[in-house]
Design a protein around this motif. Sequence first.
Motif, PDB file in Angstrom:
ATOM      1  N   GLU A   1      12.623 -12.472  18.214  1.00 26.93           N
ATOM      2  CA  GLU A   1      12.293 -13.887  18.219  1.00 26.93           C
ATOM      3  C   GLU A   1      11.412 -14.240  19.402  1.00 26.93           C
ATOM      4  O   GLU A   1      10.508 -15.056  19.297  1.00 26.93           O
TER       5      GLU A   1
ATOM      6  N   MET B   1      16.240 -25.784   5.025  1.00 27.48           N
ATOM      7  CA  MET B   1      15.255 -24.726   5.257  1.00 27.48           C
ATOM      8  C   MET B   1      15.123 -24.417   6.748  1.00 27.48           C
ATOM      9  O   MET B   1      14.948 -23.251   7.144  1.00 27.48           O
TER      10      MET B   1
ATOM     11  N   MET C   1      15.816 -20.633   8.473  1.00 24.68           N
ATOM     12  CA  MET C   1      14.870 -19.923   9.333  1.00 24.68           C
ATOM     13  C   MET C   1      15.378 -19.801  10.766  1.00 24.68           C
ATOM     14  O   MET C   1      15.038 -18.850  11.478  1.00 24.68           O
TER      15      MET C   1
ATOM     16  N   LEU D   1      17.377 -16.621  11.425  1.00 27.32           N
ATOM     17  CA  LEU D   1      16.687 -15.330  11.406  1.00 27.32           C
ATOM     18  C   LEU D   1      16.836 -14.639  12.752  1.00 27.32           C
ATOM     19  O   LEU D   1      16.752 -15.273  13.806  1.00 27.32           O
TER      20      LEU D   1
ATOM     21  N   PHE E   1      11.339 -12.816  13.873  1.00 26.67           N
ATOM     22  CA  PHE E   1      10.266 -13.648  13.318  1.00 26.67           C
ATOM     23  C   PHE E   1       9.122 -12.787  12.781  1.00 26.67           C
ATOM     24  O   PHE E   1       7.983 -13.229  12.712  1.00 26.67           O
TER      25      PHE E   1
ATOM     26  N   TYR F   1       8.463 -11.887   9.850  1.00 31.97           N
ATOM     27  CA  TYR F   1       7.885 -12.387   8.598  1.00 31.97           C
ATOM     28  C   TYR F   1       7.252 -13.769   8.741  1.00 31.97           C
ATOM     29  O   TYR F   1       6.786 -14.339   7.760  1.00 31.97           O
ATOM     30  N   LEU F   2       7.232 -14.326   9.966  1.00 35.78           N
ATOM     31  CA  LEU F   2       6.628 -15.637  10.182  1.00 35.78           C
ATOM     32  C   LEU F   2       5.340 -15.553  10.985  1.00 35.78           C
ATOM     33  O   LEU F   2       4.797 -16.581  11.383  1.00 35.78           O
TER      34      LEU F   2
ATOM     35  N   THR G   1       2.083 -17.573  10.126  1.00 37.52           N
ATOM     36  CA  THR G   1       1.965 -19.020  10.332  1.00 37.52           C
ATOM     37  C   THR G   1       0.953 -19.370  11.409  1.00 37.52           C
ATOM     38  O   THR G   1       0.511 -20.512  11.478  1.00 37.52           O
TER      39      THR G   1
ATOM     40  N   PHE H   1       7.361 -23.992   9.019  1.00 33.70           N
ATOM     41  CA  PHE H   1       7.496 -22.623   9.511  1.00 33.70           C
ATOM     42  C   PHE H   1       7.346 -22.543  11.035  1.00 33.70           C
ATOM     43  O   PHE H   1       7.726 -21.538  11.636  1.00 33.70           O
TER      44      PHE H   1
ATOM     45  N   PRO I   1      11.213 -23.115  13.638  1.00 31.98           N
ATOM     46  CA  PRO I   1      12.115 -22.127  14.258  1.00 31.98           C
ATOM     47  C   PRO I   1      11.536 -21.463  15.489  1.00 31.98           C
ATOM     48  O   PRO I   1      12.273 -21.114  16.415  1.00 31.98           O
TER      49      PRO I   1
END
Length: 569
Positions: free
Chosen positions: A134, A281, A285, A288, A291, A293-294, A297, A426, A429
């Motif tokens: 993260e 949502m 997130m 998680l 991160f 998969y983010l 963004t 997105f 988080p």
Amino acid sequence: HTHTHTPVRTRTRTNTHALTQTYVRGTTHSHSQHNSCPFPRSPRRWPTEPTQAVALHSVLWIGDKQQQGPPSPHQSHVPSATMADARERYYGRLWRLTPQDPAMMHYFREQRMRRVQSSVQDARDEVASREPSESDALIEVGETPGIKPLQVAINIVKCAVGAGSFSVPNAFKQEGIWAGLVTCVVLGLLSAYTITLLARAEKYFVKKSASKQRLTYPEVARHAFPRLTFGGVNVVESLVYVGLCLCSIGVCAVYAVFIILTFPQVVSVSQTWVAVAVGVMMLGMALLRSFHYLTFTSILGDVAVACGIIATIAFGIKKCKSFDDHLPAIHPQGIPQATATLAFLFLIHAIVLPMSQSLEGDMDDPDKFDRIAWYSHIAITLLNGVFGILCYMLFGPETEGNIIQNLDKGVVLSMVRVLLCVDLLFTVPMVLAFGREIIENSLFAAKFSKAFCERHEDVARTLVRTFLVLVITAMAVGLVNGSGNDAFSNLITLVGGGTNIVLGLVLPPMLHLTILREQQVLRAKVFAVAGNVLIVILGLVLFFSSTYYTIDAMAHPPPQAPPHPHARC
């Protein structure tokens, strides 16, 4: 020799101690052949402290005998790792006592170099094998060592030109077009100057410390005010931690309000259901653990903000067809709130240190980041200032707190709204991550919760993240229900005038004054001292005035204004 003739494998500790004490007295013995040290010993160079020499050499001698044959019942088991550590500590002590021995110096340096190389290789293997965490996604520039100046400048501009930019036209509406322009320029200059103060203060305390490790904003505050403590806790460091947490939560609430107000303009659904969906949502997130998969963004955010700015200006030019040149130049009563709105964009001190630390050659050339900060803020001032003036002159008195609400419901404009909502959803988080980590670390260190958090780590982290998401959702719903369309601008004003001004205009000049006092140059740099004091006073005045007027506006919202008789759009 006066020692007993006990065989080597059955010697006891007593015989070992007597043997070692014989060496301490300066006699010669054949025990040196059993030691694994590659260089010769000289009796006159053994330590003159019998107790420590006996204790260490007993372990070494017994360990060596265990390697040569099976241990006897009289010997205590000494693990090989313990034996090696004891031998290294002993030889290191000999090296410190007899630095003139070249063979001993070479041996000790070689062993230390091997240990360092092994540690470095282990660290590289661990970094190469782990998944992105993260913290890696929180500030993507902060984890990349030695990046180029242009990339740092782009990241600074991206932090200051985003969703908050859609409230800039309302800031010009609040304080007047010319007052808004002057405020943009002054705030851009002050932000660039105080960012350089913060970055230089961090480098100063890094060079002053023994570890030479880079510092975070709270750690810089602790080094600057080490004696300002209460109950064993540094007050200024705790203040910065609280400010970072409030800034994180406030920015997430701003994004949630933006989504709750914008998405119903695309789909016919109540704001309550949008708030519930956003909360669910965000919670998913926030839970998680990575991160990874983010990361997409980042590009999505750039595209969304660029499309929003271009679409707003294009729609205004197409619909309104001309600029209103009869707008008021200044509204004195609206200056505090408008300044706080702009501070939300310009004062990005909470996340600026990782960018400074990631710059290549940052410690060797401190002026490099200073130049980047000034050039970046020139671009930030131009982008936000031009966008605010154009939109205010296009939409005039009908300018909303979120300029996106002035757009129609066409297909292209609806796509722009959806793109902005998805991007902010997105982003929540990742913005929440640094505030949440501060709270989690505090709970894991606190006496009343340490035992529970260590036994149930996953449960504790889940509870903290759930609580924070509930707080953010409740704040957003309450502001939307209380302030309506002004909720977005009111919350931006509250966050910008509260945490951003304290972290950006109050604390950095105080850090610089502390450094000048340590260097004993306060009298020599009178103008620098006076300027920093004035910035601190200005920051405190803006903090109290903007907070007061914003809370008053939220508690007593103005009545809904009737449609303008000469509406431009």
